[in-house]
Design a protein around this motif. Structure first.
Motif, PDB file in Angstrom:
ATOM      1  N   GLY A   1       0.846  -1.210  -0.048  1.00 15.71           N
ATOM      2  CA  GLY A   1      -0.033  -0.057  -0.139  1.00 15.71           C
ATOM      3  C   GLY A   1       0.956   1.279  -0.223  1.00 15.71           C
ATOM      4  O   GLY A   1       0.489   2.118  -0.653  1.00 15.71           O
ATOM      5  N   ALA A   2       1.892   1.148   0.917  1.00 21.34           N
ATOM      6  CA  ALA A   2       2.839   2.511   0.743  1.00 21.34           C
ATOM      7  C   ALA A   2       3.524   2.665  -0.685  1.00 21.34           C
ATOM      8  O   ALA A   2       3.642   3.805  -1.033  1.00 21.34           O
ATOM      9  CB  ALA A   2       3.643   2.380   1.797  1.00 21.34           C
ATOM     10  N   ALA A   3       4.069   1.437  -1.223  1.00 25.92           N
ATOM     11  CA  ALA A   3       4.451   1.624  -2.313  1.00 25.92           C
ATOM     12  C   ALA A   3       3.644   2.236  -3.522  1.00 25.92           C
ATOM     13  O   ALA A   3       3.730   3.170  -4.242  1.00 25.92           O
ATOM     14  CB  ALA A   3       4.947   0.503  -3.077  1.00 25.92           C
ATOM     15  N   TYR A   4       2.379   1.796  -3.490  1.00 30.02           N
ATOM     16  CA  TYR A   4       1.278   2.342  -4.173  1.00 30.02           C
ATOM     17  C   TYR A   4       0.928   3.787  -4.095  1.00 30.02           C
ATOM     18  O   TYR A   4       0.662   4.243  -5.379  1.00 30.02           O
ATOM     19  CB  TYR A   4      -0.233   1.186  -4.059  1.00 30.02           C
ATOM     20  N   ALA A   5       1.098   4.015  -2.871  1.00 29.99           N
ATOM     21  CA  ALA A   5       0.596   5.504  -2.585  1.00 29.99           C
ATOM     22  C   ALA A   5       1.488   6.450  -3.580  1.00 29.99           C
ATOM     23  O   ALA A   5       1.197   7.558  -3.877  1.00 29.99           O
ATOM     24  CB  ALA A   5       0.639   5.654  -1.027  1.00 29.99           C
ATOM     25  N   HIS A   6       2.756   5.960  -3.471  1.00 34.33           N
ATOM     26  CA  HIS A   6       3.660   6.837  -4.378  1.00 34.33           C
ATOM     27  C   HIS A   6       3.335   7.143  -5.678  1.00 34.33           C
ATOM     28  O   HIS A   6       3.737   7.991  -6.571  1.00 34.33           O
ATOM     29  CB  HIS A   6       5.072   6.245  -4.198  1.00 34.33           C
ATOM     30  N   THR A   7       2.236   6.475  -6.322  1.00 40.23           N
ATOM     31  CA  THR A   7       1.982   6.334  -7.648  1.00 40.23           C
ATOM     32  C   THR A   7       0.910   7.039  -7.883  1.00 40.23           C
ATOM     33  O   THR A   7       0.179   7.579  -9.047  1.00 40.23           O
ATOM     34  CB  THR A   7       1.817   4.809  -8.229  1.00 40.23           C
ATOM     35  N   LEU A   8       0.233   7.556  -6.831  1.00 42.47           N
ATOM     36  CA  LEU A   8      -1.235   8.064  -7.049  1.00 42.47           C
ATOM     37  C   LEU A   8      -1.061   9.583  -7.312  1.00 42.47           C
ATOM     38  O   LEU A   8      -2.281  10.022  -7.949  1.00 42.47           O
ATOM     39  CB  LEU A   8      -1.974   7.914  -5.357  1.00 42.47           C
ATOM     40  N   ASP A   9      -0.279  10.328  -7.223  1.00 41.74           N
ATOM     41  CA  ASP A   9      -0.120  11.675  -7.341  1.00 41.74           C
ATOM     42  C   ASP A   9      -0.433  12.039  -9.132  1.00 41.74           C
ATOM     43  O   ASP A   9      -0.877  13.013  -9.449  1.00 41.74           O
ATOM     44  CB  ASP A   9       1.072  12.394  -7.004  1.00 41.74           C
ATOM     45  N   LYS A  10       0.073  10.927  -9.903  1.00 42.44           N
ATOM     46  CA  LYS A  10       0.032  11.136 -11.266  1.00 42.44           C
ATOM     47  C   LYS A  10      -1.353  10.787 -11.884  1.00 42.44           C
ATOM     48  O   LYS A  10      -1.649  11.216 -12.856  1.00 42.44           O
ATOM     49  CB  LYS A  10       1.080  10.217 -11.783  1.00 42.44           C
ATOM     50  N   HIS A  11      -2.187  10.336 -10.739  1.00 42.49           N
ATOM     51  CA  HIS A  11      -3.544  10.188 -11.222  1.00 42.49           C
ATOM     52  C   HIS A  11      -4.672  11.213 -10.646  1.00 42.49           C
ATOM     53  O   HIS A  11      -5.997  11.230 -10.868  1.00 42.49           O
ATOM     54  CB  HIS A  11      -4.208   8.968 -10.743  1.00 42.49           C
ATOM     55  N   VAL A  12      -3.962  12.229  -9.931  1.00 47.25           N
ATOM     56  CA  VAL A  12      -4.823  13.329  -9.505  1.00 47.25           C
ATOM     57  C   VAL A  12      -5.202  14.219 -10.493  1.00 47.25           C
ATOM     58  O   VAL A  12      -4.498  14.870 -11.413  1.00 47.25           O
ATOM     59  CB  VAL A  12      -4.181  14.507  -8.169  1.00 47.25           C
ATOM     60  N   MET A  13      -6.513  14.558 -10.660  1.00 43.97           N
ATOM     61  CA  MET A  13      -6.920  15.440 -11.879  1.00 43.97           C
ATOM     62  C   MET A  13      -6.356  16.768 -11.460  1.00 43.97           C
ATOM     63  O   MET A  13      -6.422  17.595 -10.377  1.00 43.97           O
ATOM     64  CB  MET A  13      -8.481  15.573 -11.862  1.00 43.97           C
ATOM     65  N   SER A  14      -6.085  17.765 -12.522  1.00 39.70           N
ATOM     66  CA  SER A  14      -5.908  19.016 -12.213  1.00 39.70           C
ATOM     67  C   SER A  14      -6.646  19.910 -11.533  1.00 39.70           C
ATOM     68  O   SER A  14      -6.245  20.745 -10.771  1.00 39.70           O
ATOM     69  CB  SER A  14      -5.429  19.665 -13.664  1.00 39.70           C
ATOM     70  N   GLN A  15      -8.072  19.754 -12.027  1.00 34.57           N
ATOM     71  CA  GLN A  15      -9.036  20.624 -11.049  1.00 34.57           C
ATOM     72  C   GLN A  15      -9.144  20.361  -9.680  1.00 34.57           C
ATOM     73  O   GLN A  15      -9.271  21.340  -8.577  1.00 34.57           O
ATOM     74  CB  GLN A  15     -10.328  20.200 -11.761  1.00 34.57           C
ATOM     75  N   ALA A  16      -8.918  18.867  -9.379  1.00 36.89           N
ATOM     76  CA  ALA A  16      -8.837  18.556  -7.967  1.00 36.89           C
ATOM     77  C   ALA A  16      -7.407  19.096  -7.399  1.00 36.89           C
ATOM     78  O   ALA A  16      -7.361  19.570  -6.077  1.00 36.89           O
ATOM     79  CB  ALA A  16      -8.764  17.160  -7.770  1.00 36.89           C
ATOM     80  N   TYR A  17      -6.321  19.010  -7.879  1.00 39.12           N
ATOM     81  CA  TYR A  17      -4.955  19.423  -7.154  1.00 39.12           C
ATOM     82  C   TYR A  17      -5.229  20.977  -7.018  1.00 39.12           C
ATOM     83  O   TYR A  17      -4.705  21.548  -6.042  1.00 39.12           O
ATOM     84  CB  TYR A  17      -4.004  19.398  -8.299  1.00 39.12           C
ATOM     85  N   GLU A  18      -5.789  21.660  -8.104  1.00 39.99           N
ATOM     86  CA  GLU A  18      -5.864  23.064  -7.748  1.00 39.99           C
ATOM     87  C   GLU A  18      -6.739  23.678  -6.707  1.00 39.99           C
ATOM     88  O   GLU A  18      -6.594  24.308  -5.888  1.00 39.99           O
ATOM     89  CB  GLU A  18      -6.448  24.016  -9.123  1.00 39.99           C
ATOM     90  N   ARG A  19      -7.980  22.636  -6.422  1.00 35.08           N
ATOM     91  CA  ARG A  19      -8.643  22.981  -5.230  1.00 35.08           C
ATOM     92  C   ARG A  19      -8.492  22.643  -3.991  1.00 35.08           C
ATOM     93  O   ARG A  19      -8.275  23.314  -3.032  1.00 35.08           O
ATOM     94  CB  ARG A  19     -10.181  22.220  -5.582  1.00 35.08           C
ATOM     95  N   LEU A  20      -7.496  21.433  -4.170  1.00 31.26           N
ATOM     96  CA  LEU A  20      -6.676  21.141  -2.996  1.00 31.26           C
ATOM     97  C   LEU A  20      -5.723  22.082  -2.402  1.00 31.26           C
ATOM     98  O   LEU A  20      -5.587  22.606  -1.196  1.00 31.26           O
ATOM     99  CB  LEU A  20      -6.254  19.822  -2.702  1.00 31.26           C
ATOM    100  N   GLN A  21      -4.980  22.729  -3.330  1.00 30.10           N
ATOM    101  CA  GLN A  21      -4.200  23.757  -2.959  1.00 30.10           C
ATOM    102  C   GLN A  21      -4.610  25.220  -2.516  1.00 30.10           C
ATOM    103  O   GLN A  21      -4.151  25.669  -1.803  1.00 30.10           O
ATOM    104  CB  GLN A  21      -3.350  23.997  -4.252  1.00 30.10           C
ATOM    105  N   TRP A  22      -5.926  25.347  -3.045  1.00 32.56           N
ATOM    106  CA  TRP A  22      -6.585  26.580  -2.875  1.00 32.56           C
ATOM    107  C   TRP A  22      -6.986  26.628  -1.243  1.00 32.56           C
ATOM    108  O   TRP A  22      -6.786  27.402  -0.513  1.00 32.56           O
ATOM    109  CB  TRP A  22      -7.788  26.789  -3.615  1.00 32.56           C
ATOM    110  N   HIS A  23      -7.555  25.109  -0.879  1.00 29.84           N
ATOM    111  CA  HIS A  23      -7.952  25.067   0.484  1.00 29.84           C
ATOM    112  C   HIS A  23      -6.877  25.143   1.396  1.00 29.84           C
ATOM    113  O   HIS A  23      -6.910  25.566   2.606  1.00 29.84           O
ATOM    114  CB  HIS A  23      -8.694  23.758   0.471  1.00 29.84           C
ATOM    115  N   LYS A  24      -5.757  24.433   0.911  1.00 29.72           N
ATOM    116  CA  LYS A  24      -4.399  24.486   1.674  1.00 29.72           C
ATOM    117  C   LYS A  24      -3.872  25.890   2.220  1.00 29.72           C
ATOM    118  O   LYS A  24      -3.490  26.197   2.982  1.00 29.72           O
ATOM    119  CB  LYS A  24      -3.470  23.564   1.183  1.00 29.72           C
ATOM    120  N   ALA A  25      -3.855  26.672   1.137  1.00 26.96           N
ATOM    121  CA  ALA A  25      -3.426  28.201   1.091  1.00 26.96           C
ATOM    122  C   ALA A  25      -4.262  28.993   2.300  1.00 26.96           C
ATOM    123  O   ALA A  25      -3.780  29.941   2.933  1.00 26.96           O
ATOM    124  CB  ALA A  25      -3.397  28.736  -0.282  1.00 26.96           C
TER     125      ALA A  25
END
Length: 197
Positions: free
Chosen positions: A76-100
């Motif tokens: 699971g830990a190894a698989y977790a390292h591959t997940l970022d490449k499957h994150v949609m750009s819209q989701a990434y931007e929204r997550l970053q907005w909330h984080k900011a």
């Protein structure tokens, strides 16, 4: 202070992450046996005669019952390292907005703690999800507390967080399994479209 509740598969990621992990973590012989035994279950799911929650519980039982916990969580830990490449750009931007904004970000998912745990730890998100149950060093194939979907998502969110303490509650989902969680929000988004609350 605000809180943002995010479903994972299909909301943050462009596709399902549960099924690939089942294929990745299960030995070949188990995949073959499970494919034969679970064919009627998958057929019923695709025909909408069996819900996603029940289907996942059955598949997880066959995939993980008796398996070594340490081995699965290492996978699971190894698989977790591959997940970022499957994150949609819209989701990434929204997550970053909330984080900011300094918002509390919570991933609320029916997917598994084996890989969502390391992924959320890396990004410093809170996590509510399906947790594999253990007995000693072995997995039982069952979920601790049951599947985390539908009304269970909303129940666990309210159990972990007092939403009245937050100025604004945001929630993001992509299926009917997220409906009750979206109902908790001041601003709910289904497939990135704001819904009327």
């Amino acid at each position: 202070m605000n809180i943002a509740l995010f479903d994972f598969d299909g909301t943050i990621t462009e596709n399902d992450t549960y099924t690939p992990f089942i294929h990745l973590s299960a030995p070949k012989w188990r995949r073959i046996v499970c494919t034969v035994l679970l064919f009627p279950v998958i057929l019923m799911y695709k025909s909408k005669l069996l819900g996603g929650s029940r289907t996942r519980s059955i598949v997880s039982f066959f995939a993980f019952c008796g398996r070594n916990k340490k081995e699965i969580y290492q996978q699971g830990a190894a698989y977790a390292h591959t997940l970022d490449k499957h994150v949609m750009s819209q989701a990434y931007e929204r997550l970053q907005w909330h984080k900011a904004q300094g918002d509390t970000i919570v991933i609320v998912s029916a997917s598994l703690d084996a890989y969502l745990g390391p992924w959320c730890e890396k990004h410093q998100y809170h996590l509510i999800c399906a947790t594999l149950n253990t007995k000693g060093k072995r997995l039982t194939g069952m979920y601790k507390g049951g599947d985390c979907s539908g009304s269970e998502k909303a129940r666990r969110v309210k159990l972990k967080f007092n939403l009245d303490l937050f100025d604004t509650v945001y929630a993001y989902g992509d299926t009917i399994e997220d409906k009750q969680m979206l109902a908790l929000a001041d601003f709910g988004f289904l497939n990135w479209q704001q819904i009327q609350q």
